[in-house]
Design a protein around this motif. Structure first.
Motif, PDB file in Angstrom:
ATOM      1  N   UNK A 188     -89.032 -47.070  88.303  1.00 25.74           N
ATOM      2  CA  UNK A 188     -89.528 -46.350  89.469  1.00 25.74           C
ATOM      3  C   UNK A 188     -89.721 -44.872  89.130  1.00 25.74           C
ATOM      4  N   UNK A 189     -90.802 -44.291  89.654  1.00 31.06           N
ATOM      5  CA  UNK A 189     -91.156 -42.907  89.324  1.00 31.06           C
ATOM      6  C   UNK A 189     -91.621 -42.169  90.572  1.00 31.06           C
ATOM      7  N   UNK A 190     -91.013 -41.014  90.826  1.00 33.25           N
ATOM      8  CA  UNK A 190     -91.463 -40.137  91.898  1.00 33.25           C
ATOM      9  C   UNK A 190     -92.585 -39.258  91.362  1.00 33.25           C
ATOM     10  N   UNK A 191     -93.766 -39.369  91.975  1.00 34.82           N
ATOM     11  CA  UNK A 191     -94.915 -38.604  91.516  1.00 34.82           C
ATOM     12  C   UNK A 191     -95.118 -37.314  92.297  1.00 34.82           C
ATOM     13  N   UNK A 192     -94.875 -37.375  93.606  1.00 36.93           N
ATOM     14  CA  UNK A 192     -95.166 -36.204  94.423  1.00 36.93           C
ATOM     15  C   UNK A 192     -94.309 -36.248  95.673  1.00 36.93           C
ATOM     16  N   UNK A 193     -93.782 -35.087  96.061  1.00 37.64           N
ATOM     17  CA  UNK A 193     -92.997 -34.988  97.289  1.00 37.64           C
ATOM     18  C   UNK A 193     -93.192 -33.608  97.886  1.00 37.64           C
ATOM     19  N   UNK A 194     -93.385 -33.564  99.189  1.00 38.27           N
ATOM     20  CA  UNK A 194     -93.576 -32.303  99.883  1.00 38.27           C
ATOM     21  C   UNK A 194     -93.101 -32.469 101.316  1.00 38.27           C
ATOM     22  N   UNK A 195     -92.262 -31.565 101.775  1.00 34.81           N
ATOM     23  CA  UNK A 195     -91.770 -31.631 103.150  1.00 34.81           C
ATOM     24  C   UNK A 195     -92.940 -31.520 104.129  1.00 34.81           C
ATOM     25  N   UNK A 212    -104.529 -40.093 101.742  1.00 33.41           N
ATOM     26  CA  UNK A 212    -104.817 -39.443 103.013  1.00 33.41           C
ATOM     27  C   UNK A 212    -103.526 -38.898 103.607  1.00 33.41           C
ATOM     28  N   UNK A 213    -103.657 -37.829 104.398  1.00 30.18           N
ATOM     29  CA  UNK A 213    -102.494 -37.103 104.898  1.00 30.18           C
ATOM     30  C   UNK A 213    -102.726 -36.717 106.356  1.00 30.18           C
ATOM     31  N   UNK A 214    -101.826 -37.127 107.238  1.00 29.67           N
ATOM     32  CA  UNK A 214    -101.962 -36.821 108.663  1.00 29.67           C
ATOM     33  C   UNK A 214    -101.498 -35.408 109.008  1.00 29.67           C
ATOM     34  N   UNK A 215    -100.585 -34.849 108.241  1.00 28.68           N
ATOM     35  CA  UNK A 215    -100.039 -33.545 108.592  1.00 28.68           C
ATOM     36  C   UNK A 215    -101.011 -32.427 108.225  1.00 28.68           C
ATOM     37  N   UNK A 216    -101.526 -32.453 107.008  1.00 30.74           N
ATOM     38  CA  UNK A 216    -102.532 -31.473 106.616  1.00 30.74           C
ATOM     39  C   UNK A 216    -103.731 -31.621 107.550  1.00 30.74           C
ATOM     40  N   UNK A 217    -104.412 -30.546 107.797  1.00 28.57           N
ATOM     41  CA  UNK A 217    -105.481 -30.557 108.783  1.00 28.57           C
ATOM     42  C   UNK A 217    -106.663 -31.390 108.296  1.00 28.57           C
ATOM     43  N   UNK A 218    -106.620 -32.696 108.631  1.00 27.99           N
ATOM     44  CA  UNK A 218    -107.722 -33.595 108.325  1.00 27.99           C
ATOM     45  C   UNK A 218    -108.098 -33.529 106.844  1.00 27.99           C
ATOM     46  N   UNK A 219    -107.125 -33.863 106.005  1.00 23.69           N
ATOM     47  CA  UNK A 219    -107.335 -33.753 104.569  1.00 23.69           C
ATOM     48  C   UNK A 219    -106.964 -35.048 103.851  1.00 23.69           C
ATOM     49  N   UNK A 220    -107.469 -35.160 102.635  1.00 23.90           N
ATOM     50  CA  UNK A 220    -106.872 -36.073 101.680  1.00 23.90           C
ATOM     51  C   UNK A 220    -106.792 -35.342 100.347  1.00 23.90           C
ATOM     52  N   UNK A 221    -105.895 -35.830  99.481  1.00 24.84           N
ATOM     53  CA  UNK A 221    -105.527 -35.079  98.288  1.00 24.84           C
ATOM     54  C   UNK A 221    -105.814 -35.884  97.026  1.00 24.84           C
ATOM     55  N   UNK A 222    -106.130 -35.176  95.969  1.00 21.77           N
ATOM     56  CA  UNK A 222    -106.359 -35.754  94.652  1.00 21.77           C
ATOM     57  C   UNK A 222    -105.250 -35.284  93.728  1.00 21.77           C
ATOM     58  N   UNK A 223    -104.540 -36.244  93.111  1.00 22.34           N
ATOM     59  CA  UNK A 223    -103.457 -35.894  92.200  1.00 22.34           C
ATOM     60  C   UNK A 223    -103.640 -36.629  90.886  1.00 22.34           C
ATOM     61  N   UNK A 224    -103.019 -36.129  89.859  1.00 20.04           N
ATOM     62  CA  UNK A 224    -102.992 -36.793  88.562  1.00 20.04           C
ATOM     63  C   UNK A 224    -102.088 -38.017  88.677  1.00 20.04           C
ATOM     64  N   UNK A 225    -102.601 -39.193  88.360  1.00 17.41           N
ATOM     65  CA  UNK A 225    -101.833 -40.428  88.550  1.00 17.41           C
ATOM     66  C   UNK A 225    -100.641 -40.530  87.618  1.00 17.41           C
ATOM     67  N   UNK A 226    -100.651 -39.791  86.521  1.00 18.56           N
ATOM     68  CA  UNK A 226     -99.540 -39.853  85.573  1.00 18.56           C
ATOM     69  C   UNK A 226     -98.455 -38.831  85.891  1.00 18.56           C
ATOM     70  N   UNK A 227     -98.858 -37.636  86.354  1.00 17.16           N
ATOM     71  CA  UNK A 227     -97.893 -36.556  86.538  1.00 17.16           C
ATOM     72  C   UNK A 227     -97.627 -36.227  88.000  1.00 17.16           C
ATOM     73  N   UNK A 228     -98.541 -36.608  88.915  1.00 15.37           N
ATOM     74  CA  UNK A 228     -98.410 -36.259  90.311  1.00 15.37           C
ATOM     75  C   UNK A 228     -98.872 -34.851  90.633  1.00 15.37           C
ATOM     76  N   UNK A 229     -99.399 -34.148  89.653  1.00 12.08           N
ATOM     77  CA  UNK A 229     -99.862 -32.782  89.876  1.00 12.08           C
ATOM     78  C   UNK A 229    -101.066 -32.780  90.813  1.00 12.08           C
ATOM     79  N   UNK A 230    -101.013 -31.965  91.863  1.00 10.61           N
ATOM     80  CA  UNK A 230    -102.112 -31.894  92.820  1.00 10.61           C
ATOM     81  C   UNK A 230    -103.268 -31.122  92.205  1.00 10.61           C
ATOM     82  N   UNK A 231    -104.423 -31.756  92.192  1.00 12.19           N
ATOM     83  CA  UNK A 231    -105.608 -31.149  91.604  1.00 12.19           C
ATOM     84  C   UNK A 231    -106.535 -30.544  92.641  1.00 12.19           C
ATOM     85  N   UNK A 232    -106.583 -31.187  93.834  1.00 12.25           N
ATOM     86  CA  UNK A 232    -107.546 -30.737  94.828  1.00 12.25           C
ATOM     87  C   UNK A 232    -107.232 -31.384  96.167  1.00 12.25           C
ATOM     88  N   UNK A 233    -107.556 -30.692  97.244  1.00 13.05           N
ATOM     89  CA  UNK A 233    -107.473 -31.258  98.587  1.00 13.05           C
ATOM     90  C   UNK A 233    -108.846 -31.165  99.233  1.00 13.05           C
TER      91      UNK A 233
END
Length: 277
Positions: A188-195, A212-233
């Motif tokens: 098991x691997x944690x890729x991304x976590x944000x309060x 997709x993310x309900x908290x961010x204002x109508x956004x979805x996010x792109x992350x690196x599938x290996x590292x979880x690093x956020x690349x773009x929203x």
């Protein structure tokens, strides 16, 4: 991408967004049959499942009289459609016209949500965010059921597979996480976590994950599938971002070359990918 009122097409390279289908009540789950040019979605207000033919620009209601459906999965080889029903606590399947419906699993389901398929492995894998949240797998007929993840879950929502490396990705709206694990529940691997994150669905376009993310204002996010690093929203207009799915031929390979194609797509030695959504 569904945002309750529309089905949207998003080019993640250019961030261009256009509406494919509009004027919907509350579209949630979404999946596609690429070679047939079909988009399927569930409407949790109308309590039905619909299909849109891209070539003919026509919508058909194919399944009615169900409960709340938060998960859809297309079997593009057998031309079948799987769905979860969180009202009746079932997992069912039909053909792509909504006929030949049958319930595959009806026991020990609390709040089944997302569902996805690995046709080469003969598996369906789903999330359940009930009193005892879990991620489970079974054969495509509903037999050989096995609990994959049962601990440190709160609201496991969307689910996606790396079919080449046999890994499960999921988003948890209670623990504010994006995680992965292998099909047996190991590594098991944690890729991304944000309060204050509230992810709903997740899609894999190697080497990227999108959620997709309900908290961010109508956004979805792109992350690196290996590292979880956020690349773009990405910001979208309209309602809440719900289901998200890649629209690309590589996601639904034919049976003959499926294994070879999966190796090509997911091998760590390959660093260049040509795909689109």
């Amino acid at each position: 991408l569904s945002n309750t009122t529309d089905i949207l097409a998003v080019d993640y390279r250019t961030a261009a967004v256009r509406s494919i289908i509009s004027g919907l009540k509350r579209a949630v789950a979404v999946d596609v049959h690429f070679s047939l040019g079909y988009i399927f979605w569930s409407d949790v207000t109308e309590r039905n499942i619909k299909r849109f033919g891209i070539d003919v620009a026509r919508t058909a209601t194919i399944i009615t009289g169900i409960g709340v459906c938060d998960g859809l999965a297309v079997d593009w080889r057998a031309s079948e459609l799987y769905w979860t029903d969180t009202t009746n606590d079932t997992i069912s399947v039909s053909d792509l016209d909504g006929y030949n419906q049958r319930t595959l699993i009806s026991l020990s389901l609390d709040e089944p949500r997302a569902i996805t398929l690995d046709l080469d492995s003969g598996l369906m894998i789903w999330t359940d965010w009930g009193i005892n949240p879990k991620i489970e797998r079974a054969s495509l007929s509903g037999s050989q059921r096995h609990a994959v993840v049962t601990t440190n879950l709160f609201w496991p929502n969307g689910i996606e597979l790396d079919r080449g490396s046999k890994r499960i990705f999921w988003v948890d709206a209670g623990n504010d996480r994006v995680e992965s694990v292998d099909y047996n529940g190991n590594n098991r691997k944690l890729l991304y976590q944000l309060q204050y994150l509230h992810p709903f669905d997740v899609a894999l376009i190697p080497p990227f994950l999108f959620f997709t993310d309900w908290v961010a204002q109508k956004e979805f996010h792109q992350v690196d599938a290996a590292t979880g690093h956020v690349l773009r929203s990405f910001s979208i207009s309209g309602g809440q971002p719900m289901g998200i799915v890649p629209y690309d031929s590589s996601r639904q390979p034919s049976g003959t070359y499926a294994v070879l194609l999966q190796f090509y797509l997911f091998s760590p030695q390959i660093t260049t990918y040509t795909t689109h959504v």
